[in-house]
Structure formats: structure tokens, C-alpha cells
Design a protein around this motif. Sequence first.
Motif, PDB file in Angstrom:
ATOM      1  N   ASN A  12       0.825  -1.201   0.000  1.00  0.00           N
ATOM      2  CA  ASN A  12       0.000   0.000   0.000  1.00  0.00           C
ATOM      3  C   ASN A  12       0.866   1.261   0.000  1.00  0.00           C
ATOM      4  O   ASN A  12       0.559   2.248  -0.664  1.00  0.00           O
ATOM      5  CB  ASN A  12      -0.921  -0.016   1.211  1.00  0.00           C
ATOM      6  N   THR A  13       1.982   1.207   0.743  1.00  0.00           N
ATOM      7  CA  THR A  13       2.922   2.331   0.750  1.00  0.00           C
ATOM      8  C   THR A  13       3.521   2.549  -0.630  1.00  0.00           C
ATOM      9  O   THR A  13       3.631   3.685  -1.112  1.00  0.00           O
ATOM     10  CB  THR A  13       4.042   2.070   1.766  1.00  0.00           C
ATOM     11  N   VAL A  14       3.899   1.457  -1.285  1.00  0.00           N
ATOM     12  CA  VAL A  14       4.445   1.549  -2.648  1.00  0.00           C
ATOM     13  C   VAL A  14       3.391   2.125  -3.591  1.00  0.00           C
ATOM     14  O   VAL A  14       3.694   2.965  -4.457  1.00  0.00           O
ATOM     15  CB  VAL A  14       4.902   0.157  -3.135  1.00  0.00           C
ATOM     16  N   SER A  15       2.149   1.712  -3.429  1.00  0.00           N
ATOM     17  CA  SER A  15       1.065   2.207  -4.278  1.00  0.00           C
ATOM     18  C   SER A  15       0.858   3.703  -4.095  1.00  0.00           C
ATOM     19  O   SER A  15       0.692   4.440  -5.073  1.00  0.00           O
ATOM     20  CB  SER A  15      -0.229   1.455  -3.958  1.00  0.00           C
ATOM     21  N   MET A  16       0.880   4.179  -2.837  1.00  0.00           N
ATOM     22  CA  MET A  16       0.712   5.612  -2.600  1.00  0.00           C
ATOM     23  C   MET A  16       1.896   6.408  -3.134  1.00  0.00           C
ATOM     24  O   MET A  16       1.740   7.520  -3.644  1.00  0.00           O
ATOM     25  CB  MET A  16       0.522   5.866  -1.104  1.00  0.00           C
ATOM     26  N   ALA A  17       3.094   5.838  -3.028  1.00  0.00           N
ATOM     27  CA  ALA A  17       4.278   6.523  -3.547  1.00  0.00           C
ATOM     28  C   ALA A  17       4.276   6.574  -5.075  1.00  0.00           C
ATOM     29  O   ALA A  17       4.878   7.467  -5.675  1.00  0.00           O
ATOM     30  CB  ALA A  17       5.548   5.825  -3.056  1.00  0.00           C
ATOM     31  N   ALA A  18       3.591   5.614  -5.713  1.00  0.00           N
ATOM     32  CA  ALA A  18       3.553   5.561  -7.177  1.00  0.00           C
ATOM     33  C   ALA A  18       2.583   6.565  -7.768  1.00  0.00           C
ATOM     34  O   ALA A  18       2.585   6.798  -8.986  1.00  0.00           O
ATOM     35  CB  ALA A  18       3.173   4.151  -7.639  1.00  0.00           C
TER      36      ALA A  18
END
Length: 222
Positions: A12-18
Motif C-alpha cells: 500500500n505504501t508503494v502504491s501511494m508513492a507511485a
Amino acid sequence: FGRTVLFVIVMNTVSMAANSYGMGDAYYEVLDGFELTFTIVFIVEFVIKHLAYGPEWYWSNRWNIIDGIIVISGVLELSMGSGADGVALLRMLRVMRILAGLKGLRQYRAFQTVFRAVINGVVRIGSFCLVFFLFITVFAILGMQLFGGSGDMNVHRSHFDNFGTAVMTLFIMCTGENTFTVGWDLMQATGESSSVIYVIVWSLVSTSLLALVLGVLIEAAS
């Protein structure tokens, strides 16, 4: 189960950073799909813990309180649809999902040591901030008395014409950003003799006090 939830939090963190502005509609649709999936996983975890342990146990744990707030905000986002993007509070609560990942690290002794050092450092840094503010105040007033209204320094961002700007100028000196630019502007406005005062102030406010910060943090970590 805990590791699975931690993996979902990381993804989820990677998704928000993307997330990025100016991308195509297909890109945003993929991110929205991931966001919906992660929200459903958090809701499932929320329901399972309530069924297994009960609401009283769940809401008595501070980490679960963070999880609960995240889940409730996620449900509100789903119910509001696209209108949720206009609510700043809901956007802020999304970031709390990253904090939820800290609960998966608390079982590691190294993390506990670092976390305790950070807490101790924050507590000890309060006394330093008070001393630092007193130093800044004294030298800001001194700068106003010596250099206020001198030359054309007021055309620059950093000058000593008023207390607020003088404090900001000294803070810039402490960070090292444009430190010698401020010194050069001061010399151009008031003469080369001011360089002696500038070096003294820079040494006391910047070098000595900021070195004290390192000492406080090192003592807190030991």
C-alpha cells in the motif's frame, strides 16, 4: 496472518508513492484498484479481530486504535466515492496506513532500541530548543540594534530590519543554507568590520548549539 498484513501495508505504501499527477486514466484506474484491494484487506482484518477478541480488547490497544481509524476512514472513502478526494482529513488518514506498519516491527529488539532512543531524544531536545530559542532571540535583537535599516539589505530575503525576519535570518545561518551569502550582503551593507561580528554569531549560534544537539541525541541513544 500478521506478516500478510504487514506485506499489504508495504505494498500500500508503494502504491501511494507511485501516485503521480499528469498520468493517464488507465494508470489511475490501476492505482484505484490496488487502493480498493488494500482497503478491503484492512476491513477484513478489522472484522476478524473484532470477532476473535471482541471490541473491548481491540479498542484497548493503541496500535489497534490506529488500525481502526484507518479502516473507518477507508469505509468513509468508499462511501463518498470520488468526493473523498476533496476531504483533506481523509487524505491525511491514508498516510497513517504507513504508521500501521510499525506494529509489525515492534517485535524486533533493534527496532525497539532505536524507537526508545528517538523518544528519549525528543524528550531531551525540549530543553535544548528552549536554550536555542533564547540564543536566537538575544542575537536577533542584537542584530536589529546593530544592522537594522543598514544599506540595502532589506531588498534581500535576509535582513535585520524587524524581529521576525532577524530570527529567520539567524535560522538560515544555523542550517548552513546561504550562510555566507547573508554574511556577504551584511558586509556590503555595513562594511567589512561587520564580518568579525558575523563570524562570532555564526560560531555561537550555528556550530556550538547544533553540535550540542548531536551530544543530546548521542546521550539519549546510549
